[in-house]
Design a protein around this motif. Structure first.
Motif, PDB file in Angstrom:
ATOM      1  N   ILE A  85       0.725  -1.094   0.079  1.00 40.67           N
ATOM      2  CA  ILE A  85      -0.024  -0.029   0.066  1.00 40.67           C
ATOM      3  C   ILE A  85       0.914   1.207  -0.004  1.00 40.67           C
ATOM      4  O   ILE A  85       0.590   2.177  -0.668  1.00 40.67           O
ATOM      5  N   TYR A  86       1.953   1.285   0.886  1.00 47.41           N
ATOM      6  CA  TYR A  86       2.933   2.410   0.770  1.00 47.41           C
ATOM      7  C   TYR A  86       3.376   2.681  -0.567  1.00 47.41           C
ATOM      8  O   TYR A  86       3.674   3.938  -1.160  1.00 47.41           O
ATOM      9  N   TYR A  87       3.848   1.685  -1.135  1.00 49.15           N
ATOM     10  CA  TYR A  87       4.607   1.901  -2.522  1.00 49.15           C
ATOM     11  C   TYR A  87       3.499   2.401  -3.461  1.00 49.15           C
ATOM     12  O   TYR A  87       4.152   2.862  -4.477  1.00 49.15           O
ATOM     13  N   LYS A  88       2.220   1.996  -3.380  1.00 45.36           N
ATOM     14  CA  LYS A  88       1.147   2.672  -4.362  1.00 45.36           C
ATOM     15  C   LYS A  88       1.033   4.105  -3.843  1.00 45.36           C
ATOM     16  O   LYS A  88       0.873   4.867  -4.585  1.00 45.36           O
ATOM     17  N   LEU A  89       0.769   4.377  -2.544  1.00 46.54           N
ATOM     18  CA  LEU A  89       0.461   5.799  -2.185  1.00 46.54           C
ATOM     19  C   LEU A  89       1.624   6.771  -2.648  1.00 46.54           C
ATOM     20  O   LEU A  89       1.325   7.908  -2.869  1.00 46.54           O
TER      21      LEU A  89
ATOM     22  N   TYR B  47       6.101  10.837  -5.663  1.00 45.91           N
ATOM     23  CA  TYR B  47       7.369  10.473  -6.197  1.00 45.91           C
ATOM     24  C   TYR B  47       7.176  10.683  -7.929  1.00 45.91           C
ATOM     25  O   TYR B  47       7.991  10.888  -8.749  1.00 45.91           O
ATOM     26  N   LEU B  48       6.137  10.037  -8.414  1.00 44.81           N
ATOM     27  CA  LEU B  48       5.780  10.189  -9.835  1.00 44.81           C
ATOM     28  C   LEU B  48       5.634  11.676 -10.396  1.00 44.81           C
ATOM     29  O   LEU B  48       6.390  12.170 -11.285  1.00 44.81           O
ATOM     30  N   PRO B  49       5.084  12.729  -9.500  1.00 48.66           N
ATOM     31  CA  PRO B  49       5.057  13.949 -10.037  1.00 48.66           C
ATOM     32  C   PRO B  49       6.465  14.687  -9.774  1.00 48.66           C
ATOM     33  O   PRO B  49       6.781  15.453 -10.940  1.00 48.66           O
ATOM     34  N   ALA B  50       7.084  14.468  -8.963  1.00 47.85           N
ATOM     35  CA  ALA B  50       8.541  14.865  -8.721  1.00 47.85           C
ATOM     36  C   ALA B  50       9.593  14.264  -9.789  1.00 47.85           C
ATOM     37  O   ALA B  50      10.096  14.942 -10.391  1.00 47.85           O
ATOM     38  N   ASN B  51       8.986  13.127 -10.374  1.00 46.61           N
ATOM     39  CA  ASN B  51       9.792  12.590 -11.143  1.00 46.61           C
ATOM     40  C   ASN B  51       9.532  13.176 -12.651  1.00 46.61           C
ATOM     41  O   ASN B  51      10.383  13.242 -13.721  1.00 46.61           O
ATOM     42  N   GLY B  52       8.215  13.704 -12.861  1.00 49.55           N
ATOM     43  CA  GLY B  52       7.877  14.326 -14.000  1.00 49.55           C
ATOM     44  C   GLY B  52       8.637  15.765 -13.793  1.00 49.55           C
ATOM     45  O   GLY B  52       9.092  16.123 -15.045  1.00 49.55           O
TER      46      GLY B  52
ATOM     47  N   ILE C 142       2.942  16.522   5.067  1.00 47.93           N
ATOM     48  CA  ILE C 142       1.854  16.774   5.701  1.00 47.93           C
ATOM     49  C   ILE C 142       0.789  16.012   5.530  1.00 47.93           C
ATOM     50  O   ILE C 142       0.075  15.604   6.555  1.00 47.93           O
ATOM     51  N   ILE C 143       0.377  15.761   4.396  1.00 53.89           N
ATOM     52  CA  ILE C 143      -1.084  14.927   3.903  1.00 53.89           C
ATOM     53  C   ILE C 143      -0.708  13.588   4.773  1.00 53.89           C
ATOM     54  O   ILE C 143      -1.684  13.164   5.439  1.00 53.89           O
ATOM     55  N   CYS C 144       0.356  12.864   4.313  1.00 54.31           N
ATOM     56  CA  CYS C 144       0.646  11.670   5.074  1.00 54.31           C
ATOM     57  C   CYS C 144       0.557  11.470   6.388  1.00 54.31           C
ATOM     58  O   CYS C 144       0.093  10.514   7.038  1.00 54.31           O
ATOM     59  N   PHE C 145       1.174  12.603   7.079  1.00 59.80           N
ATOM     60  CA  PHE C 145       1.241  12.494   8.601  1.00 59.80           C
ATOM     61  C   PHE C 145      -0.212  12.628   9.351  1.00 59.80           C
ATOM     62  O   PHE C 145      -0.362  12.318  10.208  1.00 59.80           O
ATOM     63  N   THR C 146      -1.088  13.639   8.654  1.00 60.68           N
ATOM     64  CA  THR C 146      -2.340  13.926   9.040  1.00 60.68           C
ATOM     65  C   THR C 146      -3.525  12.811   8.703  1.00 60.68           C
ATOM     66  O   THR C 146      -4.418  12.664   9.487  1.00 60.68           O
TER      67      THR C 146
ATOM     68  N   TYR D 134      -6.867   7.217   7.066  1.00 58.98           N
ATOM     69  CA  TYR D 134      -7.803   7.353   5.834  1.00 58.98           C
ATOM     70  C   TYR D 134      -7.092   6.565   4.782  1.00 58.98           C
ATOM     71  O   TYR D 134      -7.731   5.779   3.827  1.00 58.98           O
ATOM     72  N   LEU D 135      -5.962   7.024   4.702  1.00 59.45           N
ATOM     73  CA  LEU D 135      -5.113   6.642   3.517  1.00 59.45           C
ATOM     74  C   LEU D 135      -4.795   5.041   3.161  1.00 59.45           C
ATOM     75  O   LEU D 135      -5.262   4.454   2.308  1.00 59.45           O
ATOM     76  N   ILE D 136      -4.486   4.700   4.588  1.00 62.08           N
ATOM     77  CA  ILE D 136      -4.668   3.163   4.343  1.00 62.08           C
ATOM     78  C   ILE D 136      -5.951   2.442   4.294  1.00 62.08           C
ATOM     79  O   ILE D 136      -6.074   1.276   3.658  1.00 62.08           O
ATOM     80  N   GLY D 137      -6.973   3.056   4.944  1.00 64.82           N
ATOM     81  CA  GLY D 137      -8.300   2.390   5.052  1.00 64.82           C
ATOM     82  C   GLY D 137      -8.862   2.449   3.714  1.00 64.82           C
ATOM     83  O   GLY D 137      -9.904   1.727   3.582  1.00 64.82           O
ATOM     84  N   MET D 138      -8.371   3.103   2.795  1.00 66.17           N
ATOM     85  CA  MET D 138      -8.834   3.173   1.605  1.00 66.17           C
ATOM     86  C   MET D 138      -8.712   1.642   0.589  1.00 66.17           C
ATOM     87  O   MET D 138      -9.421   1.332  -0.282  1.00 66.17           O
ATOM     88  N   PHE D 139      -7.566   0.941   1.149  1.00 73.27           N
ATOM     89  CA  PHE D 139      -7.444  -0.363   0.739  1.00 73.27           C
ATOM     90  C   PHE D 139      -7.616  -1.441   1.421  1.00 73.27           C
ATOM     91  O   PHE D 139      -7.709  -2.683   0.772  1.00 73.27           O
TER      92      PHE D 139
END
Length: 443
Positions: free
Chosen positions: A274-278, A283-288, A329-333, A337-342
């Motif tokens: 899940i982490y590597y998907k989130l 990292y993909l936009p940064a890679n962009g 900031i988003i991941c810490f707060t 919810y983020l993990i619960g999506m999966f």
């Protein structure tokens, strides 16, 4: 087409123009990764586990495609900057040929080895069955992936950054239709997820072929350029192999973490997946942005514009820093919810939330490593870039994670991420400072 705008246009609007299409494309790609995983998670947690276990092999195939594409991009950009159009065409043609060869080898090898690979991490028959079903379909499209990434890097090298998002959009639409059997579509489960991915890749290739023939670029891929050039081929692999390793090393790290954590609880394997998907949303936009930077760095380096190279690098560093700070900031707060999506498994949500809060502490500092690594590739200094990735994915994090796990328990493994980011960033900054101070060797 005249590419001199890459050394004449003001840097901020130039980098923004080059990077924005790639950032949008990467965001759509990230959205696909998340949605694909969400739909697979709806099948069962076993299906999500299978997807997590197949991911390292899938990532390795993408790493070969993208990494070798970096070598193609760097050589073309350099020769265009040096006004050597014939050599740029030879680099593009040789790169395309070798990419197809890589696709054939990886298709055969990955399908043959995937059952053995999966059995090293689980004995659950449902997980094994789902993983093999998914892999056997998705890996058939390896050749298509190689061709897509070659076209992408060739287009980027001449400043055409409008990469197709057609494949990702098609994948997002097809996923629920093929997984759950909506309307006229058959219910295919994991096989549907894999087929949706493959169809998306095929549509992207068709788009590139239309763009290449209907809106010609200055770099051409032609049989007449498929001439023996050992020196150029060695350059392609000299840049491409370190870039491949840079991108493939996460696969080794994920496999190590899966093996280390599976001995304690299967939920940790799901958490890592899940982490590597989130994290692709960051990292993909940064890679962009880095992909927008790389041809600019290569072109200006080939043209001898070292001051512009420095300015481009520092601006990219700032732009990526903003992305990573917001992500932290988003991941810490919002980690529960983020993990619960999966998953709706309370144990997995608790472990995943804790892990995400710990890992995200290293997001901002990781900006230095990822930006420096991309810039060094653009300078054709793949060796230095590889050093950064080896430190970040192998030499620091693996022993630190192992010691923390054995000394304190599996939940402490995730502290290895932010510790590693701090150590690697310090070394990456030194390598980049040295490279920007000196003109370096010619590509």
């Amino acid at each position: 087409m005249n590419e001199d705008f890459m050394k004449e246009k003001p840097i901020l609007p130039l980098l923004t123009t080059m990077a924005l299409p790639m950032v949008i494309s990467m965001l759509v790609n990230s959205l696909y990764n998340i949605i694909d995983s969400l739909f697979v998670a709806k099948i069962s947690e076993d299906a999500m586990t299978a997807l997590s276990l197949v991911y390292p092999v899938q990532n390795f195939i993408n790493a070969v495609a993208i990494g070798f594409g970096v070598g193609i991009n760097a050589l073309i950009s350099f020769h265009l900057g040096a006004k050597e159009g014939e050599k740029a065409n030879i680099a593009a043609t040789h790169g395309f040929f070798f990419s197809i060869l890589h696709g054939v080898i990886l298709t055969i090898g990955s399908i043959a080895l995937i059952p053995t690979f999966l059995s090293r991490f689980t004995t659950d028959s449902n997980v094994l069955k789902s993983g093999v079903e998914y892999a056997n379909i998705v890996f058939v499209f390896s050749i298509i992936i190689m061709m897509n990434l070659t076209f992408e890097k060739v287009f980027q090298s001449v400043g055409r950054m409008n990469v197709s998002m057609l494949g990702c959009i098609a994948n997002i639409i097809l996923d629920p239709l093929l997984i759950f059997g909506i309307g006229i579509f058959p219910k295919m489960g994991m096989r549907g997820a894999a087929l949706a991915t493959g169809i998306g890749q095929l549509l992207t290739l068709i788009f590139y072929l239309f763009a290449y023939f209907l809106r010609p670029i200055s770099v051409r891929i032609s049989r007449k350029y498929l001439i023996l050039d050992k020196h150029l081929d060695l350059k392609l692999y000299g840049i491409g192999i370190p870039a491949i390793l840079n991108l493939a090393l996460p696969s080794l790290l994920i496999s190590f973490l899966n093996g280390l954590l599976a001995a304690y609880d299967q939920c940790y394997v799901v958490v890592v997946g899940i982490y590597y998907k989130l994290q692709t949303f960051l990292y993909l936009p940064a890679n962009g942005i880095i992909q927008g930077m790389r041809p600019l760095v290569g072109f200006n380096y080939g043209a001898g514009e070292i001051k512009r190279v420095k300015k481009i690098y520092h601006l990219t560093l700032c732009m990526n820093g903003v992305i990573m700070l917001l992500g932290m900031i988003i991941c810490f707060t919002a980690s529960p919810y983020l993990i619960g999506m999966f998953t709706d498994n309370a144990t997995t949500i608790s472990a995943g939330s804790n892990a995400l809060r710990i890992i995200c502490c290293g997001f901002l500092i990781s900006t230095v490593s990822i930006t420096a690594s991309g810039a060094l590739e653009g300078l054709s200094k793949g060796g230095q870039s590889l050093i950064i990735s080896l430190l970040r994915y192998i030499l620091f994090i693996i022993p630190i994670a192992f010691v923390l796990c054995k000394a304190f328990g599996p939940q402490y493994v995730f502290h290895a991420f932010w510790i590693t980011e701090i150590l690697t960033a310090a070394i990456a900054a030194l390598l980049m400072k040295s490279s920007l101070r000196l003109p370096g060797t010619q590509a």
